[in-house]
Design a protein around this motif. Structure first.
Motif, PDB file in Angstrom:
ATOM      1  N   SER A  56      53.654  65.885 -32.794  1.00  0.00           N
ATOM      2  CA  SER A  56      52.690  64.899 -32.271  1.00  0.00           C
ATOM      3  C   SER A  56      52.878  63.548 -32.962  1.00  0.00           C
ATOM      4  CB  SER A  56      51.263  65.412 -32.476  1.00  0.00           C
ATOM      5  OG  SER A  56      51.024  65.665 -33.855  1.00  0.00           O
ATOM      6  N   VAL A 101      39.146  70.969 -26.868  1.00  0.00           N
ATOM      7  CA  VAL A 101      39.597  72.367 -26.778  1.00  0.00           C
ATOM      8  C   VAL A 101      38.377  73.142 -26.291  1.00  0.00           C
ATOM      9  CG1 VAL A 101      40.735  74.274 -27.982  1.00  0.00           C
ATOM     10  CG2 VAL A 101      41.103  71.919 -28.770  1.00  0.00           C
ATOM     11  N   ASP A 132      42.257  79.397 -30.576  1.00  0.00           N
ATOM     12  CA  ASP A 132      42.497  78.350 -29.568  1.00  0.00           C
ATOM     13  C   ASP A 132      42.472  76.975 -30.236  1.00  0.00           C
ATOM     14  OD1 ASP A 132      42.614  80.019 -27.256  1.00  0.00           O
ATOM     15  OD2 ASP A 132      40.416  80.041 -27.123  1.00  0.00           O
ATOM     16  N   VAL A 147      40.052  67.105 -32.960  1.00  0.00           N
ATOM     17  CA  VAL A 147      39.913  68.155 -31.949  1.00  0.00           C
ATOM     18  C   VAL A 147      38.423  68.279 -31.673  1.00  0.00           C
ATOM     19  CG1 VAL A 147      41.975  69.527 -32.441  1.00  0.00           C
ATOM     20  CG2 VAL A 147      39.893  69.970 -33.759  1.00  0.00           C
ATOM     21  N   ASP A 172      45.473  76.345 -32.782  1.00  0.00           N
ATOM     22  CA  ASP A 172      46.742  75.960 -32.145  1.00  0.00           C
ATOM     23  C   ASP A 172      46.814  74.446 -31.923  1.00  0.00           C
ATOM     24  OD1 ASP A 172      48.010  78.443 -32.016  1.00  0.00           O
ATOM     25  OD2 ASP A 172      47.038  78.968 -30.124  1.00  0.00           O
ATOM     26  N   ALA A 173      45.692  73.856 -31.488  1.00  0.00           N
ATOM     27  CA  ALA A 173      45.669  72.398 -31.277  1.00  0.00           C
ATOM     28  C   ALA A 173      45.773  71.659 -32.617  1.00  0.00           C
ATOM     29  CB  ALA A 173      44.385  71.995 -30.553  1.00  0.00           C
ATOM     30  N   ILE A 184      41.469  65.529 -28.759  1.00  0.00           N
ATOM     31  CA  ILE A 184      41.858  66.600 -27.833  1.00  0.00           C
ATOM     32  C   ILE A 184      40.670  67.536 -27.682  1.00  0.00           C
ATOM     33  CG2 ILE A 184      43.365  68.587 -27.432  1.00  0.00           C
ATOM     34  CD1 ILE A 184      45.577  67.246 -28.877  1.00  0.00           C
ATOM     35  N   TYR A 227      49.354  71.606 -33.824  1.00  0.00           N
ATOM     36  CA  TYR A 227      50.126  70.613 -33.068  1.00  0.00           C
ATOM     37  C   TYR A 227      49.891  69.208 -33.640  1.00  0.00           C
ATOM     38  CZ  TYR A 227      51.327  67.438 -29.266  1.00  0.00           C
ATOM     39  OH  TYR A 227      51.844  66.389 -28.544  1.00  0.00           O
TER      40      TYR A 227
END
Ligand SMILES: NC(=O)c1ccc[n+]([C@@H]2O[C@H](COP(=O)([O-])OP(=O)(O)OC[C@H]3O[C@@H](n4cnc5c(N)ncnc54)[C@H](OP(=O)(O)O)[C@@H]3O)[C@@H](O)[C@H]2O)c1
Length: 250
Positions: A230, A240, A217, A180, A220-221, A238, A224
């Protein structure tokens, strides 16, 4: 929802910020979590806050020291026997003009942000089960050059690159590896560097979504990427960041 029931996740830098926010969400979802960080006081406060009894293990650890990571792996093996996920999140920022960077500062930033991430993952491997997931905390600064951040940004670029090789390296063991990359996220690290309302407003004005990010925020990623939702995603990053890296707000 108890997606993480009976799952065990190691979170480095788990005593604060994005690491602690991720721990909260995992615990609420039934997981066991291992928090690793240097400050015992910070870890104790986090354990109290999580209030999840023997589902939380805190292990004082300096991720830049491989001997500490060996000890951390032993404690996890003794306590939980295995890992299902790792959030290699611990990081340090020591910003300054290139001309002012000292050898000690360089070694510290690279030692925590690159060496620390690499060996956190290596030492966790014997405990990670088939289907395990590793998430690294990168940064938008690997993609846009910001003055004062040369060593930090390069250390984050290094770990973002690492997911591509580790994804291939660890796929035969059924382990996925992703990153992330947060943008401006309001945590202790952000407010220590961006310490006036005016400076924070400048940051906010660069974000297409029009607000600074929260630790939740990012958490949450992370959840996942740790979850089977995933299952076919590995070697990826990803962002964010509210489109800080990709888009110009007007
Ligand atoms: N906030 C942002 O805007 C932003 C943006 C992009 C990326 N990031 C990245 O996000 C990650 C989390 O940072 P945060 O924003 O949530 O800030 P934070 O609350 O300051 O979290 C950093 C954590 O890393 C731990 N840590 C630092 N050095 C360590 C070491 N040598 N060994 C073990 N743990 C260590 C700290 O705990 P101890 O001090 O107790 O060790 C702390 O819990 C970092 O990797 C950071 O680079 C942050």
């Amino acid at each position: 929802m108890t997606e993480f029931a009976n799952k065990t996740v190691l979170i480095t830098g788990g005593g604060s910020g994005m690491g602690l926010a991720t721990a909260h969400k995992l615990v609420a979802d039934g997981a066991r979590v291992v928090l690793a960080g240097r400050s015992e006081e910070r870890l104790e406060t986090a354990v109290k806050e999580l209030d999840a009894g023997d589902r939380v293990l805190a292990v004082p650890t300096d991720v830049s020291r491989v001997a500490d990571l060996d000890q951390l792996a032993s404690r996890i093996e003794q306590t939980f026997g295995r890992l299902d996920g790792v959030f290699a999140n611990a990081g340090t920022a020591d910003f300054g003009r290139t001309a002012d960077v000292t050898e000690a500062s360089f070694d510290n930033v690279v030692g925590v942000n690159f060496k620390g991430v690499f060996f956190t993952i290596q030492k966790a491997l014997p405990l990670l089960l088939d289907g395990g997931s590793v998430v690294i905390n990168g940064s938008w600064l690997a993609h846009r050059g910001l003055a004062f951040t040369s060593v930090y940004a390069a250390s984050k670029a290094a770990v973002i690159n690492l997911v591509r090789t580790l994804a291939a390296d660890l796929a035969p063991q059924g382990i996925r590896v992703n990153t992330v990359s947060p943008g401006y996220i309001v945590t202790d690290m952000f407010t220590a560097i961006t310490n006036t309302p005016e400076a924070q407003e400048v940051c906010r004005s660069h974000v297409a979504l029009g607000r600074l990010g929260t630790a939740e925020d990012v958490a949450d990623a992370v959840l996942y990427l740790l979850s089977p939702r995933s299952a076919y995603i590995t070697g990826q990053e990803i962002g964010v960041d509210g489109a800080l890296t990709t888009s110009v707000p007007l």
